[in-house]
Design a protein around this motif. Sequence first.
Motif, mmCIF file in Angstrom:
data_model
loop_
_atom_site.group_PDB
_atom_site.id
_atom_site.type_symbol
_atom_site.label_atom_id
_atom_site.label_comp_id
_atom_site.label_asym_id
_atom_site.label_seq_id
_atom_site.Cartn_x
_atom_site.Cartn_y
_atom_site.Cartn_z
ATOM 1 N N GLU A 165 -9.424 4.139 -2.863
ATOM 2 C CA GLU A 165 -8.641 3.550 -3.956
ATOM 3 C C GLU A 165 -7.516 2.663 -3.441
ATOM 4 O OE1 GLU A 165 -9.044 3.744 -7.265
ATOM 5 O OE2 GLU A 165 -10.893 4.917 -7.081
ATOM 6 N N GLY A 166 -7.399 2.527 -2.126
ATOM 7 C CA GLY A 166 -6.415 1.620 -1.557
ATOM 8 C C GLY A 166 -5.123 2.262 -1.095
ATOM 9 N N PHE A 167 -5.071 3.589 -1.059
ATOM 10 C CA PHE A 167 -3.871 4.272 -0.597
ATOM 11 C C PHE A 167 -3.941 4.549 0.898
ATOM 12 C CE2 PHE A 167 -4.225 5.695 -5.084
ATOM 13 C CZ PHE A 167 -3.013 5.220 -5.551
ATOM 14 N N GLU A 168 -2.780 4.631 1.515
ATOM 15 C CA GLU A 168 -2.680 5.139 2.874
ATOM 16 C C GLU A 168 -2.398 6.633 2.757
ATOM 17 O OE1 GLU A 168 0.320 4.761 6.732
ATOM 18 O OE2 GLU A 168 0.277 3.178 5.193
ATOM 19 N N VAL A 169 -3.172 7.452 3.450
ATOM 20 C CA VAL A 169 -3.092 8.904 3.270
ATOM 21 C C VAL A 169 -2.722 9.602 4.570
ATOM 22 C CG1 VAL A 169 -4.301 10.976 2.472
ATOM 23 C CG2 VAL A 169 -4.876 8.743 1.491
ATOM 24 N N GLU A 170 -1.769 10.536 4.455
ATOM 25 C CA GLU A 170 -1.409 11.410 5.562
ATOM 26 C C GLU A 170 -1.772 12.823 5.147
ATOM 27 O OE1 GLU A 170 2.758 10.825 5.678
ATOM 28 O OE2 GLU A 170 2.640 8.737 6.336
ATOM 29 N N THR A 171 -2.445 13.587 6.011
ATOM 30 C CA THR A 171 -2.870 14.937 5.654
ATOM 31 C C THR A 171 -2.205 15.975 6.552
ATOM 32 O OG1 THR A 171 -4.828 14.827 7.086
ATOM 33 C CG2 THR A 171 -5.088 14.121 4.788
ATOM 34 N N MET A 198 0.838 -1.190 0.000
ATOM 35 C CA MET A 198 0.000 0.000 0.000
ATOM 36 C C MET A 198 0.880 1.249 0.000
ATOM 37 S SD MET A 198 -2.789 1.277 2.828
ATOM 38 C CE MET A 198 -3.784 -0.206 2.659
ATOM 39 N N SER A 199 0.735 2.094 -1.020
ATOM 40 C CA SER A 199 1.538 3.306 -1.123
ATOM 41 C C SER A 199 1.010 4.375 -0.174
ATOM 42 C CB SER A 199 1.503 3.843 -2.559
ATOM 43 O OG SER A 199 2.084 2.922 -3.455
ATOM 44 N N ARG A 200 1.933 5.120 0.420
ATOM 45 C CA ARG A 200 1.565 6.196 1.335
ATOM 46 C C ARG A 200 1.644 7.530 0.597
ATOM 47 N NH1 ARG A 200 4.469 7.604 5.215
ATOM 48 N NH2 ARG A 200 6.420 6.690 4.480
ATOM 49 N N ILE A 201 0.531 8.246 0.588
ATOM 50 C CA ILE A 201 0.437 9.533 -0.088
ATOM 51 C C ILE A 201 0.298 10.629 0.954
ATOM 52 C CG2 ILE A 201 -0.763 10.886 -1.840
ATOM 53 C CD1 ILE A 201 0.368 8.250 -2.876
ATOM 54 N N ALA A 202 1.153 11.639 0.876
ATOM 55 C CA ALA A 202 1.025 12.807 1.745
ATOM 56 C C ALA A 202 0.252 13.882 0.999
ATOM 57 C CB ALA A 202 2.393 13.318 2.157
ATOM 58 N N LEU A 203 -0.831 14.350 1.584
ATOM 59 C CA LEU A 203 -1.663 15.394 0.994
ATOM 60 C C LEU A 203 -1.517 16.642 1.852
ATOM 61 C CD1 LEU A 203 -3.837 16.160 -1.116
ATOM 62 C CD2 LEU A 203 -5.554 15.280 0.483
ATOM 63 N N VAL A 204 -0.996 17.720 1.248
ATOM 64 C CA VAL A 204 -0.681 18.932 2.000
ATOM 65 C C VAL A 204 -1.449 20.101 1.391
ATOM 66 C CG1 VAL A 204 1.162 20.347 2.971
ATOM 67 C CG2 VAL A 204 1.644 17.980 2.290
#
Length: 233
Positions: free
Chosen positions: A24-30, A1-7
């Motif tokens: 969609e299956g992503f790990e998200v950091e905000t 699982m890819s980790r996406i940083a949303l800033v």
Amino acid sequence: MSRIALVDDDRNILTSVSMTLEAEGFEVETYNDGQSALDAFNKRLPDMAVLDIKMPRMDGMDLLQRLRQRTTMPVIFLTSKDDEIDEVLGLRMGADDYVKKPFSQRLLVERIRALLRRQEALGSGEVAVTEETKVMERGSLTMDPLRHAVSWKGKDVSLTVTEFLLLQALAQRPGFVKSRDQLMDIAYDDQVYVDDRTIDSHIKRLRKKMRTVDADFSAIETLYGIGYRYNEE
């Protein structure tokens, strides 16, 4: 699982986009400002960052500049609808792509997946050895796609995924011209549209990086109105 940083400092965007990406299956950091994101990145880098440009405490441009000092991870900018200056400047500083606000979340997901696929293809040691994956030497240039490694006259050069693909495409056939449309097809997924300015900005950034190790670097030639070619020494 890819980790996406949303800033982004817009909480509505953080909430809605993070929900879409998680579905969609992503790990998200905000994060709602650049400094908070940088503090977190100093402890652990994500697989990709999606950055707004105008934010409090530290804007997206400043954050990107700091990131490029230590990582080539893919970065997508979120830009204002009519702010072309931000788009061009962001690409020249090392962003891989940009998406204009207001944007389709489906489009953003497609661009994220396209960049991650390219990153994985370049970094995977399990890729079959082909013309695209074997070590390539062209004069002073050495490229190793499986290690995502580039050197010029023995000095390492750190390139983003997009910059690497463009240089590889040009250097594979020295003396042959690649049009901007051909470079777009090589560097971007079929579902992603970019304009000529995007390719030009990546080439300028690529040249600038090569000139950090050799001020006289001139192997990439512009043929105005036609495209680019790599001239082997």
